[in-house]
Design a protein around this motif. Sequence first.
Motif, mmCIF file in Angstrom:
data_model
loop_
_atom_site.group_PDB
_atom_site.id
_atom_site.type_symbol
_atom_site.label_atom_id
_atom_site.label_comp_id
_atom_site.label_asym_id
_atom_site.label_seq_id
_atom_site.Cartn_x
_atom_site.Cartn_y
_atom_site.Cartn_z
ATOM 1 N N GLN A 151 -6.883 7.480 2.139
ATOM 2 C CA GLN A 151 -7.895 8.024 1.236
ATOM 3 C C GLN A 151 -8.305 9.425 1.670
ATOM 4 O OE1 GLN A 151 -11.761 6.106 1.357
ATOM 5 N NE2 GLN A 151 -12.110 6.519 -0.813
ATOM 6 N N ALA A 152 -8.522 9.604 2.973
ATOM 7 C CA ALA A 152 -8.947 10.912 3.484
ATOM 8 C C ALA A 152 -7.883 11.982 3.278
ATOM 9 C CB ALA A 152 -9.301 10.797 4.968
ATOM 10 N N LEU A 153 -6.617 11.598 3.403
ATOM 11 C CA LEU A 153 -5.535 12.586 3.344
ATOM 12 C C LEU A 153 -5.034 12.853 1.929
ATOM 13 C CD1 LEU A 153 -3.287 11.497 6.374
ATOM 14 C CD2 LEU A 153 -4.893 13.419 6.281
ATOM 15 N N PHE A 154 -4.977 11.830 1.088
ATOM 16 C CA PHE A 154 -4.214 11.951 -0.152
ATOM 17 C C PHE A 154 -5.011 11.793 -1.443
ATOM 18 C CE2 PHE A 154 -1.083 10.230 2.987
ATOM 19 C CZ PHE A 154 -0.252 11.342 3.042
ATOM 20 N N ALA A 155 -6.244 11.319 -1.380
ATOM 21 C CA ALA A 155 -7.009 11.102 -2.614
ATOM 22 C C ALA A 155 -7.317 12.435 -3.287
ATOM 23 C CB ALA A 155 -8.301 10.355 -2.311
ATOM 24 N N ARG A 156 -7.115 12.480 -4.599
ATOM 25 C CA ARG A 156 -7.433 13.658 -5.395
ATOM 26 C C ARG A 156 -8.124 13.203 -6.675
ATOM 27 N NH1 ARG A 156 -6.046 15.116 -1.246
ATOM 28 N NH2 ARG A 156 -4.703 16.860 -0.613
ATOM 29 N N GLN A 157 -9.247 13.825 -6.969
ATOM 30 C CA GLN A 157 -9.989 13.474 -8.162
ATOM 31 C C GLN A 157 -9.124 13.696 -9.401
ATOM 32 O OE1 GLN A 157 -12.917 12.049 -8.099
ATOM 33 N NE2 GLN A 157 -13.307 11.980 -10.308
ATOM 34 N N GLY A 158 -9.117 12.689 -10.282
ATOM 35 C CA GLY A 158 -8.418 12.837 -11.544
ATOM 36 C C GLY A 158 -6.956 12.440 -11.524
ATOM 37 N N GLU A 159 -6.413 12.013 -10.378
ATOM 38 C CA GLU A 159 -5.007 11.618 -10.330
ATOM 39 C C GLU A 159 -4.846 10.287 -9.614
ATOM 40 O OE1 GLU A 159 -0.691 13.133 -8.607
ATOM 41 O OE2 GLU A 159 -2.161 14.596 -9.314
ATOM 42 N N GLN A 160 -4.264 9.328 -10.308
ATOM 43 C CA GLN A 160 -3.985 8.024 -9.708
ATOM 44 C C GLN A 160 -2.744 8.132 -8.825
ATOM 45 O OE1 GLN A 160 -3.576 5.354 -13.026
ATOM 46 N NE2 GLN A 160 -5.782 5.122 -13.299
ATOM 47 N N ARG A 161 -2.901 7.727 -7.572
ATOM 48 C CA ARG A 161 -1.798 7.785 -6.620
ATOM 49 C C ARG A 161 -1.724 6.477 -5.848
ATOM 50 N NH1 ARG A 161 -2.879 13.791 -3.916
ATOM 51 N NH2 ARG A 161 -2.285 15.007 -5.753
ATOM 52 N N VAL A 162 -0.532 6.162 -5.371
ATOM 53 C CA VAL A 162 -0.372 5.023 -4.486
ATOM 54 C C VAL A 162 0.371 5.507 -3.247
ATOM 55 C CG1 VAL A 162 1.774 4.233 -5.593
ATOM 56 C CG2 VAL A 162 0.376 2.630 -4.292
ATOM 57 N N VAL A 163 -0.183 5.169 -2.087
ATOM 58 C CA VAL A 163 0.438 5.513 -0.806
ATOM 59 C C VAL A 163 1.020 4.225 -0.236
ATOM 60 C CG1 VAL A 163 0.120 6.578 1.453
ATOM 61 C CG2 VAL A 163 -1.300 7.306 -0.471
ATOM 62 N N VAL A 164 2.276 4.277 0.162
ATOM 63 C CA VAL A 164 2.986 3.088 0.621
ATOM 64 C C VAL A 164 3.480 3.306 2.036
ATOM 65 C CG1 VAL A 164 4.986 1.605 0.258
ATOM 66 C CG2 VAL A 164 3.694 2.466 -1.707
ATOM 67 N N ASN A 165 3.118 2.384 2.921
ATOM 68 C CA ASN A 165 3.640 2.420 4.286
ATOM 69 C C ASN A 165 4.778 1.412 4.395
ATOM 70 O OD1 ASN A 165 3.532 3.104 7.226
ATOM 71 N ND2 ASN A 165 3.136 0.920 7.351
ATOM 72 N N LEU A 166 5.960 1.917 4.746
ATOM 73 C CA LEU A 166 7.138 1.067 4.902
ATOM 74 C C LEU A 166 7.390 0.831 6.384
ATOM 75 C CD1 LEU A 166 9.464 2.741 2.248
ATOM 76 C CD2 LEU A 166 8.229 0.571 2.028
ATOM 77 N N GLY A 167 6.629 -0.079 6.954
ATOM 78 C CA GLY A 167 6.849 -0.493 8.333
ATOM 79 C C GLY A 167 7.659 -1.778 8.330
ATOM 80 N N GLU A 284 2.386 -2.296 -9.863
ATOM 81 C CA GLU A 284 2.193 -2.436 -11.311
ATOM 82 C C GLU A 284 1.062 -3.402 -11.652
ATOM 83 O OE1 GLU A 284 6.900 -1.509 -12.328
ATOM 84 O OE2 GLU A 284 6.161 -3.571 -12.245
ATOM 85 N N ALA A 285 0.777 -4.329 -10.746
ATOM 86 C CA ALA A 285 -0.331 -5.256 -10.979
ATOM 87 C C ALA A 285 -1.683 -4.556 -10.853
ATOM 88 C CB ALA A 285 -0.254 -6.420 -9.996
ATOM 89 N N VAL A 286 -1.677 -3.406 -10.171
ATOM 90 C CA VAL A 286 -2.926 -2.666 -9.977
ATOM 91 C C VAL A 286 -3.102 -1.587 -11.036
ATOM 92 C CG1 VAL A 286 -4.248 -1.259 -8.350
ATOM 93 C CG2 VAL A 286 -2.837 -3.130 -7.497
ATOM 94 N N GLY A 287 -2.027 -0.881 -11.349
ATOM 95 C CA GLY A 287 -2.134 0.205 -12.308
ATOM 96 C C GLY A 287 -0.824 0.952 -12.460
ATOM 97 N N THR A 288 -0.920 2.136 -13.077
ATOM 98 C CA THR A 288 0.265 2.969 -13.315
ATOM 99 C C THR A 288 0.049 4.326 -12.668
ATOM 100 O OG1 THR A 288 0.559 1.853 -15.449
ATOM 101 C CG2 THR A 288 1.829 3.870 -15.079
ATOM 102 N N PRO A 289 0.491 4.491 -11.435
ATOM 103 C CA PRO A 289 0.255 5.758 -10.739
ATOM 104 C C PRO A 289 1.166 6.866 -11.245
ATOM 105 C CG PRO A 289 1.622 4.349 -9.386
ATOM 106 C CD PRO A 289 1.263 3.547 -10.611
ATOM 107 N N ARG A 290 0.731 8.092 -11.084
ATOM 108 C CA ARG A 290 1.590 9.231 -11.388
ATOM 109 C C ARG A 290 2.491 9.554 -10.208
ATOM 110 N NH1 ARG A 290 -1.669 14.278 -13.333
ATOM 111 N NH2 ARG A 290 0.476 15.057 -13.326
ATOM 112 N N ARG A 311 13.509 2.119 -9.642
ATOM 113 C CA ARG A 311 12.678 1.000 -10.103
ATOM 114 C C ARG A 311 11.326 1.445 -10.640
ATOM 115 N NH1 ARG A 311 9.501 -1.891 -11.697
ATOM 116 N NH2 ARG A 311 9.113 -4.105 -11.272
ATOM 117 N N ILE A 312 10.730 2.464 -10.048
ATOM 118 C CA ILE A 312 9.346 2.818 -10.378
ATOM 119 C C ILE A 312 9.269 3.963 -11.385
ATOM 120 C CG2 ILE A 312 8.901 4.557 -8.605
ATOM 121 C CD1 ILE A 312 6.575 1.585 -9.496
ATOM 122 N N ALA A 313 10.407 4.526 -11.809
ATOM 123 C CA ALA A 313 10.396 5.639 -12.767
ATOM 124 C C ALA A 313 9.595 5.244 -14.024
ATOM 125 C CB ALA A 313 11.827 6.000 -13.143
ATOM 126 N N PRO A 314 8.857 6.206 -14.620
ATOM 127 C CA PRO A 314 8.854 7.650 -14.361
ATOM 128 C C PRO A 314 7.878 8.113 -13.284
ATOM 129 C CG PRO A 314 7.510 7.182 -16.258
ATOM 130 C CD PRO A 314 8.052 5.862 -15.800
#
Length: 369
Positions: A151-167, A284-290, A311-314
């Motif tokens: 949230q601190a690094l990537f959140a931007r007002q007005g844009e839906q984003r999803v950050v994924v950690n692949l550990g 997709e269960a949460v929303g549609t990120p850009r 898989r996640i396009a567009p």
Amino acid sequence: MERYLGVMSGTSMDGIDVALVCIEEGLTQLEGYATFPLPDSLVPLLHQLCTPGDNEINLMGNASRQLAYVYADACQQLLDQHGLTADDIRAIGCHGQTVRHHPEGAAPFTLQLGDPNTLAVLSGIDVIADFRRKDMALGGQGAPLVPALHQALFARQGEQRVVVNLGGIANLTWLPGDETLPVIGFDSGPANTLLDAWCRRCLGQPMDRDGQWAATGVVEEHLLGQMLTEPYLTAPYPKSTGRELFNPSWLDAHLHRYKRAVSDVNVQATLAQFTVETLCRAVEAVGTPRHMILCGGGVHNKDLLRRFALRIAPCKVSTSAQWGIEPDAIEAIAFAWLAWAFVHRKSGNIPSVTGAKRPAVLGGYYPAE
């Protein structure tokens, strides 16, 4: 301005990540980062402790001290690389190595190894550790904790984003782009842990480098569909998981139930698609990120990244490197940041992510002196 070290060894057990972080008024800047190997003698012991067995208490005590020695050495090596001493560091934020994570039941618990007292004595630096149990005491899952940094690094007002950690396990952070809406985060399922385990079994290699092996296989659609019936995948969040569920025994049970001949490489391809499908369904269960921003060791798996993009396009897919942040360093940075939050008495959890009753200062203090 204060400097912190963040130390992380994740579910994949593919090394120790150490981040040197400068933090001023909550703003975080990565000054140095390195990955150090876990000793060959220690990795099998840690794998053994992730599965219930005999004489676990002795094994656990021994492994916890050994990890502290290795963590201290890794911290010192990074400091030497940057011409710094223990006096330059305010604290070490050490996550430790998770060997048990049971967030459900009458008495939920989580267990991380890497004796913080030993680490403090050997490093000469105060240590903040045991970040997960306070959240769990407040009714939370104790995980994931990295969404606060996302949230601190990537959140931007007005844009839906999803950050994924692949550990070893995949977790996502949903950033709604609206300060009035909650941040959501949870473990979606396996990322590298099953891929690595199958690669070790079939090829004797620690990982499928760049996903080259999986890329030559064909997805067994019926096997994939069978795996996707796993109840965890459709359980409501907040939720978290680990090797306790997604392990070689889980895979063997599915292969036995499948009752069809399937080549080793096709199993690997199917596991890769399983990682992608479970994560994308969770998103997709949460929303549609850009935008999907990937981090963690899995970003080096070119086959996985190709599958995600298809898989996640567009939705646009990138790695955190394209945002100026080393993908392998994110979790280590997070625990440096959580150490800073502890020192300055700021909450480190997000209740909408973990399910805790309230925000809380996370961690325990282990002074060097």
